[in-house]
Design an enzyme around this catalytic site. Sequence first.
Site, mmCIF file in Angstrom:
data_model
loop_
_atom_site.group_PDB
_atom_site.id
_atom_site.type_symbol
_atom_site.label_atom_id
_atom_site.label_comp_id
_atom_site.label_asym_id
_atom_site.label_seq_id
_atom_site.Cartn_x
_atom_site.Cartn_y
_atom_site.Cartn_z
ATOM 1 N N ASP A 98 3.762 2.471 23.217
ATOM 2 C CA ASP A 98 4.287 3.340 24.265
ATOM 3 C C ASP A 98 5.810 3.239 24.344
ATOM 4 O OD1 ASP A 98 2.220 4.735 25.250
ATOM 5 O OD2 ASP A 98 2.345 3.891 27.296
ATOM 6 N N ASP A 142 5.924 -2.229 22.552
ATOM 7 C CA ASP A 142 4.590 -1.732 22.178
ATOM 8 C C ASP A 142 4.694 -0.262 21.776
ATOM 9 O OD1 ASP A 142 5.012 -0.416 24.523
ATOM 10 O OD2 ASP A 142 3.424 -1.423 25.651
#
Length: 647
Positions: free
Chosen positions: A514, A512
Amino acid sequence: MSNTAIHHDNYTSDDIQVLEGLEAVRKRPGMYIGTTSSTGLHHLVWEIIDNSVDEALAGYATRIEVSVDDNDVVTVKDDGRGMPVEIHPKTGVSTVETIFTVLHAGGKFGGGAYKVSGGLHGVGASVVNALSEWLEATIHKDGKIYFIRFKNGGKVDEPLKEIGTCDINETGSIVRFKADPEIFIEGTVYNYQTLFDRIRQMAFLNKGIELIFNWNKDDEHAGTHSFCYEGGIKEYVEFLDQNENRLFENVLYCDGADKETSIAVEVSLQYNTSYTEKVYSFCNNIFTPDGGMHLDGFRQTLSRVINTYAKDNNYIKKDEPNLTNDDLKEGLTAIISVKHPDPQYEGQTKGKLGNAEVRPIVNKIFGDFLKRYFLENPDIAKIIIEKAKSASEARLAAQKARESVRRKDDFGSGNLPTKLKDCSSRDPSICEIYIVEGNSAGGSAQQGRDSNFQAVLPLRGKILNVEKARMHKVFDNAEIRMMIQAFGCGFGDEIDISKLRYHKIVIMTDADVDGQHISTLMLTFLYRYFKPLIEGGYVYLAMPPLYGLQKGQKVLRYCYTDEELELAKRDFGDEKYVVQRYKGLGEMDASQLWDTTLNPENRTLKRVSIEDAIDADQVFSMLMGDEVEPRKNFIIENAHFVKNLDY
Ligand code: TSJ
């Protein structure tokens, strides 16, 4: 029979040499263009463009247009004098035919000026012809249009002929070619970004020349770009520092030439508020990644002039030590570009300019300029000296910090961080370390791994953004200290690869945004403090699956991309399953993680490589901006795909 023989009766053994020449190129293309990979394919384009740039540097062309068509045909067009068409006395055929059929003939037809072609990459237009399925040249000259065509690796298909007339003022050369797919093992598809970057760089390095890039393909890059920089390398420095805060408004720029040797020198520089340097040197428009005499001259002069000025003006007291080259590097962005009629490249990869006469010439031209500039702009001299003095102080502080870090953590004593779950093997060539985001994923990885050769180091949260931090701050960061200890090879200038404890350093993060951010920070850190590890190909990104097709507790199949998922769905016919989207590594249990991401038999690793220091530096400062999209693209594009890696 030699293809030149058909144009005249009394051909000699020299002419037979001609065809043998091109056949030799086809037999051993690597000897002429280094590689038949995509890199070699692009060399063909550089070679042709270089000829037009030479015409522009000689003062006869102002506009060069490069086009790539849908069928991988490349066209290069300039508005120079047009390649010579008269019969060449040595070969008995037209000079243009000679240029395309005699090895290394290109350079011999020019007059005096610097030649880009014939330099480090310059192999001559005949090599391009030899490695092309077909090649055509159209020449506008003296009110006439001439045409010649070659096919099958350089054999004359249509001899030079007049095909029309044009305005007497309309002159120039057009070369079109299709690289031979039998030669280029990775195919003949060009990389948009590679061409874009180099064409723009050529425009920066040759002020005032207009370079136009047409990408005539039906994809997201379709379109035209025109590059023309009146400021040349001065604008190059501005471009490199577009994401930085400059310390003062103007870019320093000087140029000059040495009459005796015909060596020309250009230097531009600026300082910014960052702590890293971006200094790139070129000879004859070719990047010299390992520097050489031009770069040495630049550094010597910068240090000499600044220290003399600083002492004369009492910025440094008589008994105080000089500012060092390291002090002067912080926040420095500079381009050194020399043109040399006979460059000698040294070193393993020929990336270093060896001509010793270049150094004193750079010293003189850049030195005279800088001395005068400081006298006329004392405020700028002051800013630079103060920046270097603060770098010097920080360096002393960092030195102390390093020493204390070393003592605290016992770097080099073989002590390992407690969070490291090490492997049992002590053979670095088979050992791997997984650097894992988050404690829960770390737990699965620890249980799922093969502890014989796989170590796991879990990191908590985001590591420090090293791009914006000075060295002593970097070493205050606990996560970073753990990595340094675990790797065991030292860091910065003191790396000893023979002490590296793992030959695969695998960054494993969630798929993702992050996770991508953390990968980027990791790569930045490794780039800044462990560059040899990236250069040596020791750094990888793990590729955990995005989806699992699940039936009850059992996972029938893992999918690593959306396309794979679509294909998998089609393969399953009547089978009942649910699609599970893995949001994080933590959602997989230990055995799933082994099956998908750790097991060398099934996993996919992407090897991280940094091929071009300039691009990489650009990318890294760009990455540290606020935009997510370029970061994402970097991770995807710069990680080279290596499936089921087994070496
Ligand atoms: F060589 C080549 F095929 F690769 C090539 C050369 C490709 C392209 C696109 C352009 C050129 C080229 C060569 N552009 N301009 C020239 N100029 C000459 O070859 C030239 C013309 C006239 C004279 C002269 O002394 O009158 C000298 C030269 C070298």
